[in-house]
Design a protein around this motif. Sequence first.
Motif, PDB file in Angstrom:
ATOM      1  N   HIS A 220       0.826  -1.203   0.000  1.00 26.51           N
ATOM      2  CA  HIS A 220       0.000   0.000   0.000  1.00 26.51           C
ATOM      3  C   HIS A 220       0.867   1.262   0.000  1.00 26.51           C
ATOM      4  O   HIS A 220       0.423   2.326  -0.434  1.00 26.51           O
ATOM      5  CB  HIS A 220      -0.931   0.025   1.224  1.00 26.51           C
ATOM      6  N   TRP A 257      -1.826  -4.232   6.297  1.00 26.46           N
ATOM      7  CA  TRP A 257      -1.301  -3.633   5.068  1.00 26.46           C
ATOM      8  C   TRP A 257       0.212  -3.774   5.030  1.00 26.46           C
ATOM      9  O   TRP A 257       0.894  -3.647   6.057  1.00 26.46           O
ATOM     10  CB  TRP A 257      -1.684  -2.152   4.993  1.00 26.46           C
ATOM     11  N   ALA A 304      -3.709   1.991  -5.775  1.00 28.60           N
ATOM     12  CA  ALA A 304      -4.715   1.925  -4.723  1.00 28.60           C
ATOM     13  C   ALA A 304      -5.736   3.030  -4.975  1.00 28.60           C
ATOM     14  O   ALA A 304      -5.456   4.017  -5.662  1.00 28.60           O
ATOM     15  CB  ALA A 304      -4.070   2.095  -3.356  1.00 28.60           C
ATOM     16  N   ASP A 308      -7.794   5.010  -0.257  1.00 30.46           N
ATOM     17  CA  ASP A 308      -6.793   4.164   0.405  1.00 30.46           C
ATOM     18  C   ASP A 308      -5.405   4.807   0.380  1.00 30.46           C
ATOM     19  O   ASP A 308      -4.605   4.591   1.292  1.00 30.46           O
ATOM     20  CB  ASP A 308      -6.747   2.790  -0.250  1.00 30.46           C
ATOM     21  N   ALA A 312      -3.316   5.175   3.678  1.00 29.68           N
ATOM     22  CA  ALA A 312      -1.976   4.604   3.826  1.00 29.68           C
ATOM     23  C   ALA A 312      -0.981   5.664   4.270  1.00 29.68           C
ATOM     24  O   ALA A 312      -0.144   5.433   5.163  1.00 29.68           O
ATOM     25  CB  ALA A 312      -1.526   3.969   2.516  1.00 29.68           C
TER      26      ALA A 312
END
Length: 533
Positions: A220, A257, A304, A308, A312
């Motif tokens: 991520h 993640w 992503a 997201d 992240a």
Amino acid sequence: MFRALLTTASVIVAVVACSEVGSEGNGPFDEPIRPELTEFAETSSYADVMDYVRLAEAASPSLHLTTFGYSNEGRPLPLLVAGRVEGAGAESVRSLDLPVILLLGNIHAGEVAGKEALLRLLRRIANGEAEPWLDNVVLLIAPIYNADGNEKMDLGNRPRQHGPFGGMGTRSNVQGLNLNRDQMKLDAPEARSLAHLLNEYDPEVVVDLHTTNGTRHAYHLTYSPPLHPATPGAIDALLRAELLPEVTERVEGEYGWHFWHYGNVATRDGVPGWYTFDHRPRFVTNYAGLRNRIGILSEAYSYASFEDRILATERFVDEIVEWVGEHADRVRSVVREADALDLPGTSLPVRAGFPTEGEPTTILMGDVVEAPHPWTGQPVLLRTDDVLPQEMPAFIHFEGTLTEEVPAAYLVPADQRQVLDRLRAHGIRMETEAGPTGSAQAFRVDAVDVSETLFEGRNEVQLEGRWMEPALVPGGEALLGVEHVRVPMDQPLARLAFLLLEPLADDGFLYWGIFEGYAVGEPFPLLRVPVDR
């Protein structure tokens, strides 16, 4: 242990309908950011950001708004100081004797996750959710560094990236300069503004927030410490052996993640592997390392979703801030010890390359699905949750390929005004009294190669040559008689000064064409004073 309270856009929008900022900053402060108001279809404009930072400051006694410089089009660059400080000034910040962390967003204005993550951080600070942090650190939050590029929004910028579908800004500033290539030459007013901020506030930690491109992997977010091999060893070790692995473990343990060192799958010199980007100091986090500071590059994964990517980045920033707060004394001591190192007489690399062998590593590759952009029809990519481990060598650091000895001082001719101006802007100490030049060495230029094409607004220059006694260089003795400014190397910024001034350095003033007046067979317009042995 404090952890961010992360809510969905729909919940935030529902709450904000009845929220109200108290007239004396009592909150609650639930203002949504532009992506949350648009189901993550849009990113914040400069006006959105400025409105938001003013509201956040008004809502919290822990936030103080100032500016750290200006864009090329004259936009003030906002800086929020968060902590137990009396105001936004550098003197107030340094008086606390706490680690200072600079969080820099939007250096590339198409990579907007950092900008939005920092605005959400301001909201949490204004709501009192970050109070435990502020006992241990001071935060400098600069959400929109490339302010002009941010306003050049277009639906076609950063094709194939998954949103924001309402468009985003440009990679470069309005001069056409990449601000993450300008930190040595300082051609952009934004880069000079950042250098001024670093000189004034002197943060121990610099976190530069980006969005990656290229390889389809399962991370991520990827990251990097400073990559120049002249970075102080203790700073490199703290990042590679402690901070970054612990942050990675925390994120994976809490959220599932994957984070790891930045890279792309590539083949170099016939060797396939996972390769990081570039060692040169022009990049902000590499530059921070050569100022004896802890630089951290953050690269949210391009494929992503926009939501997201923000999340992240937010999680990465949270864990860095928490780790630094937990290890405040160690962070400050590592930086102070690097500042105190006696460099004259030691050797440092002026050029570098990848090692011949990489570290065997399991890299987590991934996959994407393709869909049309809703407004242009062009294909965009969205990551899947597939994790495909693949063994390959990882090349995530550099080795010196050419070294030079750090002298006692450099002597810069007083007519090299561009050089002296930029040394001042970098914060490097200079002395107008050059002192005796009897032991000084001159650099004989043996070959010069000037690029015919412009790169970042300049023709790149490379030369070959060697330091010699002035009498052995035609015109060398005449150089001794001109007026000079002395740049002593017994100063904290000696690493940076060394790599700016050394003629053979691969990212210094010579490389960018800032030195003037030299030719093959003649002396380079610079003297160095060797260490008296």
